[in-house]
Scaffold this active site. Structure first.
Site, PDB file in Angstrom:
ATOM      1  N   ARG A  44       0.263  10.826  26.271  1.00  0.00           N
ATOM      2  CA  ARG A  44      -0.068   9.436  25.935  1.00  0.00           C
ATOM      3  C   ARG A  44       0.722   8.477  26.841  1.00  0.00           C
ATOM      4  NH1 ARG A  44      -1.206   7.667  19.651  1.00  0.00           N
ATOM      5  NH2 ARG A  44      -3.222   6.824  20.154  1.00  0.00           N
ATOM      6  N   CYS A  57      -7.119   3.253   8.637  1.00  0.00           N
ATOM      7  CA  CYS A  57      -6.210   2.656   7.655  1.00  0.00           C
ATOM      8  C   CYS A  57      -6.767   2.344   6.270  1.00  0.00           C
ATOM      9  CB  CYS A  57      -5.581   1.410   8.253  1.00  0.00           C
ATOM     10  SG  CYS A  57      -4.549   1.823   9.673  1.00  0.00           S
ATOM     11  N   LYS A  61      -6.647   5.387   3.911  1.00  0.00           N
ATOM     12  CA  LYS A  61      -5.255   5.831   3.777  1.00  0.00           C
ATOM     13  C   LYS A  61      -4.425   4.820   2.981  1.00  0.00           C
ATOM     14  CE  LYS A  61      -2.615   4.743   7.628  1.00  0.00           C
ATOM     15  NZ  LYS A  61      -1.613   3.783   7.209  1.00  0.00           N
TER      16      LYS A  61
HETATM   17  P1  NAD Z   1      -1.198   6.120  16.314  1.00  0.00           P
HETATM   18  O1  NAD Z   1      -1.356   7.460  15.747  1.00  0.00           O
HETATM   19  O2  NAD Z   1      -2.233   5.586  17.270  1.00  0.00           O
HETATM   20  O3  NAD Z   1       0.212   6.011  17.078  1.00  0.00           O
HETATM   21  C1  NAD Z   1       1.427   6.444  16.555  1.00  0.00           C
HETATM   22  C2  NAD Z   1       2.270   7.017  17.696  1.00  0.00           C
HETATM   23  O4  NAD Z   1       3.585   7.309  17.196  1.00  0.00           O
HETATM   24  C3  NAD Z   1       1.747   8.330  18.279  1.00  0.00           C
HETATM   25  O5  NAD Z   1       1.506   8.174  19.670  1.00  0.00           O
HETATM   26  C4  NAD Z   1       2.867   9.350  17.995  1.00  0.00           C
HETATM   27  O6  NAD Z   1       3.023  10.314  19.012  1.00  0.00           O
HETATM   28  C5  NAD Z   1       4.077   8.453  17.897  1.00  0.00           C
HETATM   29  N1  NAD Z   1       5.223   9.027  17.179  1.00  0.00           N
HETATM   30  C6  NAD Z   1       5.216   9.629  15.957  1.00  0.00           C
HETATM   31  N2  NAD Z   1       6.475   9.992  15.615  1.00  0.00           N
HETATM   32  C7  NAD Z   1       7.291   9.622  16.644  1.00  0.00           C
HETATM   33  C8  NAD Z   1       8.691   9.718  16.871  1.00  0.00           C
HETATM   34  N3  NAD Z   1       9.516  10.248  15.958  1.00  0.00           N
HETATM   35  N4  NAD Z   1       9.193   9.252  18.034  1.00  0.00           N
HETATM   36  C9  NAD Z   1       8.371   8.694  18.958  1.00  0.00           C
HETATM   37  N5  NAD Z   1       7.037   8.568  18.795  1.00  0.00           N
HETATM   38  C10 NAD Z   1       6.491   9.019  17.640  1.00  0.00           C
HETATM   39  O7  NAD Z   1      -1.058   5.114  15.073  1.00  0.00           O
HETATM   40  P2  NAD Z   1      -1.452   3.579  15.012  1.00  0.00           P
HETATM   41  O8  NAD Z   1      -2.914   3.423  14.798  1.00  0.00           O
HETATM   42  O9  NAD Z   1      -0.789   2.866  16.147  1.00  0.00           O
HETATM   43  O10 NAD Z   1      -0.758   3.162  13.635  1.00  0.00           O
HETATM   44  C11 NAD Z   1       0.643   3.071  13.510  1.00  0.00           C
HETATM   45  C12 NAD Z   1       0.983   2.395  12.197  1.00  0.00           C
HETATM   46  O11 NAD Z   1       0.457   1.050  12.191  1.00  0.00           O
HETATM   47  C13 NAD Z   1       0.383   3.062  10.959  1.00  0.00           C
HETATM   48  O12 NAD Z   1       1.295   2.941   9.911  1.00  0.00           O
HETATM   49  C14 NAD Z   1      -0.854   2.239  10.658  1.00  0.00           C
HETATM   50  O13 NAD Z   1      -1.188   2.270   9.293  1.00  0.00           O
HETATM   51  C15 NAD Z   1      -0.409   0.851  11.061  1.00  0.00           C
HETATM   52  N6  NAD Z   1      -1.496  -0.052  11.484  1.00  0.00           N
HETATM   53  C16 NAD Z   1      -2.510   0.418  12.277  1.00  0.00           C
HETATM   54  C17 NAD Z   1      -3.503  -0.459  12.708  1.00  0.00           C
HETATM   55  C18 NAD Z   1      -4.638   0.006  13.576  1.00  0.00           C
HETATM   56  O14 NAD Z   1      -5.551  -0.780  13.807  1.00  0.00           O
HETATM   57  N7  NAD Z   1      -4.640   1.230  14.091  1.00  0.00           N
HETATM   58  C19 NAD Z   1      -3.429  -1.820  12.370  1.00  0.00           C
HETATM   59  C20 NAD Z   1      -2.368  -2.259  11.574  1.00  0.00           C
HETATM   60  C21 NAD Z   1      -1.396  -1.367  11.147  1.00  0.00           C
HETATM   61  C1  UGA Z   2      -8.443  -3.249   9.483  1.00  0.00           C
HETATM   62  C2  UGA Z   2      -8.070  -4.683   9.084  1.00  0.00           C
HETATM   63  O1  UGA Z   2      -9.177  -5.545   9.368  1.00  0.00           O
HETATM   64  C3  UGA Z   2      -6.834  -5.153   9.836  1.00  0.00           C
HETATM   65  O2  UGA Z   2      -6.444  -6.437   9.381  1.00  0.00           O
HETATM   66  C4  UGA Z   2      -5.693  -4.160   9.595  1.00  0.00           C
HETATM   67  O3  UGA Z   2      -4.547  -4.541  10.342  1.00  0.00           O
HETATM   68  C5  UGA Z   2      -6.141  -2.765  10.019  1.00  0.00           C
HETATM   69  O4  UGA Z   2      -7.330  -2.392   9.280  1.00  0.00           O
HETATM   70  C6  UGA Z   2      -5.121  -1.702   9.754  1.00  0.00           C
HETATM   71  O5  UGA Z   2      -4.238  -1.880   8.951  1.00  0.00           O
HETATM   72  O6  UGA Z   2      -5.313  -0.672  10.369  1.00  0.00           O
HETATM   73  P1  UGA Z   2      -9.726  -2.131  11.518  1.00  0.00           P
HETATM   74  O7  UGA Z   2      -9.789  -0.951  10.626  1.00  0.00           O
HETATM   75  O8  UGA Z   2      -9.244  -1.953  12.900  1.00  0.00           O
HETATM   76  O9  UGA Z   2      -8.807  -3.268  10.863  1.00  0.00           O
HETATM   77  O10 UGA Z   2     -11.188  -2.777  11.635  1.00  0.00           O
HETATM   78  P2  UGA Z   2     -12.076  -3.691  10.653  1.00  0.00           P
HETATM   79  O11 UGA Z   2     -12.682  -4.745  11.455  1.00  0.00           O
HETATM   80  O12 UGA Z   2     -11.333  -4.116   9.455  1.00  0.00           O
HETATM   81  O13 UGA Z   2     -13.222  -2.687  10.218  1.00  0.00           O
HETATM   82  C7  UGA Z   2     -12.975  -1.598   9.344  1.00  0.00           C
HETATM   83  C8  UGA Z   2     -14.285  -0.950   8.973  1.00  0.00           C
HETATM   84  O14 UGA Z   2     -15.071  -1.818   8.159  1.00  0.00           O
HETATM   85  C9  UGA Z   2     -15.165  -0.623  10.185  1.00  0.00           C
HETATM   86  O15 UGA Z   2     -15.793   0.611   9.997  1.00  0.00           O
HETATM   87  C10 UGA Z   2     -16.169  -1.750  10.201  1.00  0.00           C
HETATM   88  O16 UGA Z   2     -17.377  -1.416  10.824  1.00  0.00           O
HETATM   89  C11 UGA Z   2     -16.362  -1.994   8.718  1.00  0.00           C
HETATM   90  N1  UGA Z   2     -16.858  -3.350   8.409  1.00  0.00           N
HETATM   91  C12 UGA Z   2     -16.103  -4.429   8.689  1.00  0.00           C
HETATM   92  C13 UGA Z   2     -18.090  -3.498   7.804  1.00  0.00           C
HETATM   93  O17 UGA Z   2     -18.803  -2.516   7.525  1.00  0.00           O
HETATM   94  N2  UGA Z   2     -18.531  -4.769   7.508  1.00  0.00           N
HETATM   95  C14 UGA Z   2     -17.789  -5.869   7.769  1.00  0.00           C
HETATM   96  O18 UGA Z   2     -18.259  -6.998   7.449  1.00  0.00           O
HETATM   97  C15 UGA Z   2     -16.543  -5.699   8.379  1.00  0.00           C
END
Ligand code: NAD
Ligand code: UGA
Length: 478
Positions: free
Chosen positions: A43, A281, A284
């Site tokens: 990555r 998310c 989860k």
């Molecule tokens: P991700 O799986 O894409 O990335 C996490 C990274 O952390 C991985 O690359 C992994 O290798 C690394 N990692 C794990 N343990 C480690 C360690 N001990 N040292 C160094 N690196 C380590 O996850 P993500 O989607 O970026 O989500 C991260 C967090 O943010 C989650 O808690 C998620 O719920 C939250 N979140 C995600 C989103 C989203 O849109 N994906 C939005 C808001 C919040």
């Molecule tokens: C969501 C939240 O919108 C973010 O605020 C939050 O930070 C994030 O989760 C997180 O914690 O991971 P994300 O999952 O990236 O963001 O995308 P969304 O735009 O929320 O869509 C989620 C799912 O709902 C998708 O499958 C999307 O297609 C669906 N969706 C969204 C619908 O079916 N209808 C809608 O009107 C909006």
């Protein structure tokens, strides 16, 4: 005590949150040096790749930030120890998936990566370090982090090692991450020490208005993040459940959405009915909330939120079933074009995508799927479906005499996906699917051909005038 200014930041976790978030901070704060570290060498290599097309995640506008800041004040590496040691502030941005075994399996968040980070910070930090929870965490996780850090303080040879813990959950959505980070509705900071809170606020104040930076206690901040995702997911489950009633009664979910969304108390956003919410998310975080409710003796509250997930699952299978029904009750041996595999448009992320459930259902029924997605590669699809891509079947998939027990092929173009297909199902709202020439599609598909628009992105007349049958989500005239 916190130092009076922050110069060096280390972000642990170079994923969908760590990468974009730190890119925007680096862009807005050229005076800061930001090191994003990860244990995943591949990555990190991808984040450092010269060709910006090869970045590990696809997010509009991200490549420009990387081009501008990488190796200037933004660095990606696996040097965790050194970068924690030099940092004034450490963001924990690692994955927090649902536990698969042990106590709370299937619901509680697995905090082993967060705990590992806290231990790394406790071991390598020097001077005063502000530890920021960026990952989405169950309420009271800050306590666990604090205990690990305080233990390190007690056992440290260097009595000058001190810590503060803040919660600063991330609200970005994939596909619009850069825009969300640049223009957030709010930035939430939970914590106890006002000096530490102010130091983190100062970073955001470089581009976010002061009134948008909310300060709360640490537990409210942790819970607000889970609640926010639960409310958003609940809206989608609500409108998807209404889409089923629309189909049964002759109503139209788009009209119902517009009518209810015009009420300012309800609001118009997040009311698009689709194939069911996906993404890493929503499920989860709701499961995590359900677990917390059960843990704190609130089974009725747990049940209420669990239903948001149940209806989402039901809705996804409902779509698979109605496709089979429309195709004369069987899809066995039929070629079906799948347009879109990502959980939403503008991302290459497939985690919990509705496409996974619907494709598996159709394969189970014996269909031969031809899957197209502009950003998801065939290896990811293979991993998600758990079914090997059979290259021999690729050439046979247009041959209807070939009776398969169900499978899939990868379509490099929309046209290839449509050739010889009995049906095409739009599962991700990519722009290019809205511009398909349906007269061309009619010529290359097998008649009678069906188009299933699970994202409501097509103009019905264009499809129908081309002589194709159309089904749209939540359309009572289907
Ligand atoms: P991700 O799986 O894409 O990335 C996490 C990274 O952390 C991985 O690359 C992994 O290798 C690394 N990692 C794990 N343990 C480690 C360690 N001990 N040292 C160094 N690196 C380590 O996850 P993500 O989607 O970026 O989500 C991260 C967090 O943010 C989650 O808690 C998620 O719920 C939250 N979140 C995600 C989103 C989203 O849109 N994906 C939005 C808001 C919040
Ligand atoms: C969501 C939240 O919108 C973010 O605020 C939050 O930070 C994030 O989760 C997180 O914690 O991971 P994300 O999952 O990236 O963001 O995308 P969304 O735009 O929320 O869509 C989620 C799912 O709902 C998708 O499958 C999307 O297609 C669906 N969706 C969204 C619908 O079916 N209808 C809608 O009107 C909006």
């Amino acid at each position: 005590m916190p130092s009076t200014e922050i110069k060096n930041i280390c972000c642990i976790g170079a994923g969908y949150v760590g990468g974009p978030t730190m890119s925007v901070i680096a862009d807005k704060c050229p005076h800061l040096h930001i090191h994003v570290v990860d244990i995943d060498e591949q990555r990190i290599k991808a984040w450092n790749s010269k060709n910006l097309q090869d970045l590990p995640i696809y997010e509009p506008g991200l490549d420009e930030k990387i081009k501008k800041c990488r190796d200037i004040n933004l660095y990606f590496s696996t040097e965790i120890e050194k970068n924690i040691s030099n940092a004034d502030m450490v963001f924990i941005s690692v994955n927090t998936p649902t536990k698969t075994k042990g106590i709370g399996a299937g619901k509680a968040s697995d905090l082993k990566w967060v705990e590992a980070c806290a231990r790394q910070v406790s071991k390598y930090a020097s001077g005063h370090t502000i530890v920021v929870e960026k990952s989405t965490l169950p309420v009271k996780t800050a306590e666990v982090i604090k205990i690990i850090l305080e233990d390190a303080q007690l056992n440290s040879q260097n009595s000058k090692t001190t810590f503060d813990v803040l919660s600063n959950p991330e609200f970005l959505a994939e596909g619009s991450a850069i825009e969300d980070l640049e223009n957030p509705d709010r930035v939430l900071i939970g914590g106890e020490n006002i000096e530490a809170i102010n130091l983190l606020s100062e970073i955001y104040l470089n581009w976010v208005a002061e009134e948008k930076i909310l300060h709360t206690n640490i537990w409210s901040s942790e819970l607000a993040k889970l609640t926010s995702n639960a409310f958003l997911a609940q809206r989608i489950s609500s409108i998807n459940s209404i889409s089923a009633i629309c189909e049964a009664t002759g109503a139209d979910v788009r009209e119902v959405s517009r009518a209810i969304g015009s009420d300012s108390r309800i609001g118009s956003k997040f009311l698009d009915s689709g194939p069911g919410f996906g993404g890493s998310c929503f499920k989860k975080d709701i499961l995590n909330l359900v677990y917390l409710c059960e843990y704190f003796g609130l089974p009725e509250v747990a049940k209420f939120w669990e239903e948001v997930i149940e209806i989402n699952k039901w809705h996804q299978h409902r779509i698979s079933k109605l496709i089979v029904k429309k195709l004369f009750g069987t899809v066995s041996g039929k070629k079906i074009s799948i347009l879109g595999f990502a959980f939403k448009a503008n991302t290459n992320d497939t985690r919990e995508s509705a496409a996974i459930v619907i494709c598996k259902d159709l394969i189970e029924e014996g269909a031969l799927l031809s899957i197209h997605d502009p950003k998801v590669d065939k290896y990811q699809i293979e991993k998600d479906l758990g079914i090997k891509l059979n290259l021999n079947e690729e050439s046979k998939s247009e041959d209807h005499s070939y009776k398969s027990k169900g499978g899939w092929t990868y379509a490099p173009s929309i046209k290839k996906s449509l050739i010889g297909a009995d049906a095409s199902i739009i599962l991700t709202e990519w722009n290019e699917y809205g511009n398909i020439d349906w007269n061309m599609a009619k010529k290359i598909m097998r008649s009678p051909s069906w188009i299933f628009d699970a994202r409501s992105i097509l103009i019905p007349e264009k499809v129908k005038n081309a002589g194709l049958n159309l089904w749209r989500i939540g359309d009572g005239s289907n």
